[in-house]
Design an enzyme around this catalytic site. Structure first.
Site, PDB file in Angstrom:
ATOM      1  N   GLY A  71      38.971 -30.084   8.058  1.00 36.14           N
ATOM      2  CA  GLY A  71      38.982 -31.543   7.963  1.00 36.14           C
ATOM      3  C   GLY A  71      40.227 -32.070   7.277  1.00 36.14           C
ATOM      4  N   ASN A 140      31.183 -39.013   1.520  1.00 33.94           N
ATOM      5  CA  ASN A 140      30.738 -37.679   1.119  1.00 33.94           C
ATOM      6  C   ASN A 140      29.935 -37.682  -0.172  1.00 33.94           C
ATOM      7  OD1 ASN A 140      33.597 -38.418   0.571  1.00 33.94           O
ATOM      8  ND2 ASN A 140      33.462 -36.755  -0.892  1.00 33.94           N
ATOM      9  N   GLN A 168      31.864 -35.821   7.165  1.00 31.69           N
ATOM     10  CA  GLN A 168      30.490 -35.730   6.641  1.00 31.69           C
ATOM     11  C   GLN A 168      29.463 -36.293   7.612  1.00 31.69           C
ATOM     12  OE1 GLN A 168      29.445 -34.055   4.142  1.00 31.69           O
ATOM     13  NE2 GLN A 168      31.289 -33.736   2.920  1.00 31.69           N
ATOM     14  N   HIS A 190      32.761 -26.267   8.869  1.00 32.15           N
ATOM     15  CA  HIS A 190      31.838 -25.771   7.833  1.00 32.15           C
ATOM     16  C   HIS A 190      30.860 -26.825   7.349  1.00 32.15           C
ATOM     17  CE1 HIS A 190      33.819 -27.058   3.854  1.00 32.15           C
ATOM     18  NE2 HIS A 190      34.694 -27.449   4.750  1.00 32.15           N
ATOM     19  N   CYS A 310      35.610 -30.051  -6.164  1.00 35.63           N
ATOM     20  CA  CYS A 310      37.067 -30.112  -6.316  1.00 35.63           C
ATOM     21  C   CYS A 310      37.555 -28.736  -6.712  1.00 35.63           C
ATOM     22  CB  CYS A 310      37.394 -31.222  -7.313  1.00 35.63           C
ATOM     23  SG  CYS A 310      38.345 -30.773  -8.725  1.00 35.63           S
TER      24      CYS A 310
END
Ligand code: PLP
Length: 363
Positions: A71, A140, A168, A190, A310
């Site tokens: 993405g 998200n 998302q 994923h 993150c």
């Protein structure tokens, strides 16, 4: 050892068995899809079949799908390829994949429900400056769904280009580029339950694609150089196909049950409670730092996250919740996101754990 209850699907989904099978089967194919010989043609067939499945599933033509490494690259490619000679305009709640690629962009605010302000977008576009607008389809962190079709109409009215980050949203609500009437759409394997390391940028037939981000050997019709990992592409297609059959109502019912349990123990829901992805809830616990909640739940074998995952593993105050004007709550919210294989047992375990954690942490 007690099993972990995995409720962090928006970070990554568990790999679907069908996707794993497709990856393993395609790893047995030796050729480079650019080669002319039979082995190359066999690899190319796997890739082109996957391209048909994914493009068809998300409302694009197969020749308009560009495979990327995920993405983040799909977003960066859109900003680079469609943004040439255009002013960038992005919403205040975009993912870092867009924020870092579109540094210096004009920002469109959101309201307290986490929905983008279309009037502000219209005002920005009304000066007629050629622009690329980046707006995510679903956030998200909060799961809040954005009025992308209306934004697309505004963009087309003002001659602007619209890129939609659907990373998302894909697999969690119906997503079709042709129905959204946008110029491009980013998706990622994923997040659908496919392997990580592969994604795609889908283009509308009239997308003004100016230049590739990665040059190289002319792969992907000269729009993205590099030998693709055929096996990952095959797994991506299998996940895309299967995710279209997920029972989203059942997922939403379990999400609502988790949410009710949390609210009964002092949690506040962040974001519009109606206009949301079926699998996501963002729950603030007044007085309890998000990072502490995540650790406390982890000790209870519940996997959730504090806003966006993150790479540093550090918990930062959410720019999304700050943009929604949530004040101190912006640092006190966790994201609970249900995977495709969530069970009632996962939600019961979450509810029991949340009650214990909230009793300790709540002020
Ligand atoms: N866009 C959004 C909205 C995301 O949530 C993410 C990942 O969390 C990305 C882009 C980046 O996708 P990837 O992890 O495939 O690079």
């Amino acid at each position: 050892m007690t099993a972990v209850h995995y409720l962090d699907a928006n970070a990554t989904q568990p790999l679907r068995p069908a996707a794993r099978d497709a990856v393993l089967a395609a790893f047995a194919v030796t050729g480079n899809p650019s080669s002319v010989h039979a082995a190359g043609r066999a690899a190319r067939r796997v890739m082109e079949d996957a391209r048909e499945v994914i493009a068809g599933g998300f409302g694009a033509r197969a020749q308009d799908l560009i495979f990327t490494s995920g993405g983040t690259e799909a977003d960066a490619l859109a900003v680079h390829a469609l943004g040439q000679g255009r002013r960038l305009i992005v919403s205040a709640i975009e993912h870092d994949a867009i924020r870092s690629a579109a540094a210096g962009a004009a920002i469109v605010p959101v309201d307290r429900h986490g929905v983008v302000d279309l009037e502000a977008l219209g005002t920005l576009l009304s000066d007629g400056v050629p622009s690329l607008v980046c707006l995510m389809l679903a956030n998200n962190e909060t799961g809040v769904i954005q009025p992308v079709d209306q934004a697309a109409a505004l963009c087309r009215q003002h001659g602007a280009v619209l890129h939609v980050d659907a990373v998302q949203a894909a697999g969690r609500m119906p997503v079709r580029l042709d129905r959204l009437n946008a110029h491009s759409l980013a998706i990622s394997s994923h997040k659908l339950g496919g392997p990580a390391g592969v994604g795609a940028l889908l283009l509308a037939p009239d997308a003004p694609f100016a230049a590739a981000l990665i040059g190289g050997g002319g792969q992907e019709r000269g729009r993205r150089g590099g030998t693709p990992t055929v096996a990952l592409v095959a797994g991506f297609a299998a996940a895309a196909r299967e995710s279209a059959t997920d029972d989203l109502r059942a997922v939403a019912a379990l999400r609502d049950a988790a949410e009710r349990a949390a609210v009964a123990n002092g949690a506040v829901i962040c974001g519009d409670p109606e206009l949301r992805l079926a699998n996501t809830t963002c729950l603030a616990l007044p007085g309890a730092a998000a990072g502490i909640q995540v650790i406390a739940l982890d000790l209870e074998k519940i996997a959730v996250s504090a806003g966006a995952a993150c790479s540093s593993g550090k918990v930062q105050t959410s720019h999304v919740l700050k943009a929604m004007g949530m004040g101190a709550l912006a640092g006190e919210a966790i994201r609970v996101s249900l995977p495709w294989n969530v069970t009632t047992g996962d939600i019961e375990a979450f509810a029991a754990a949340y009650e214990r954690v909230a009793a300790r942490l709540r002020k």
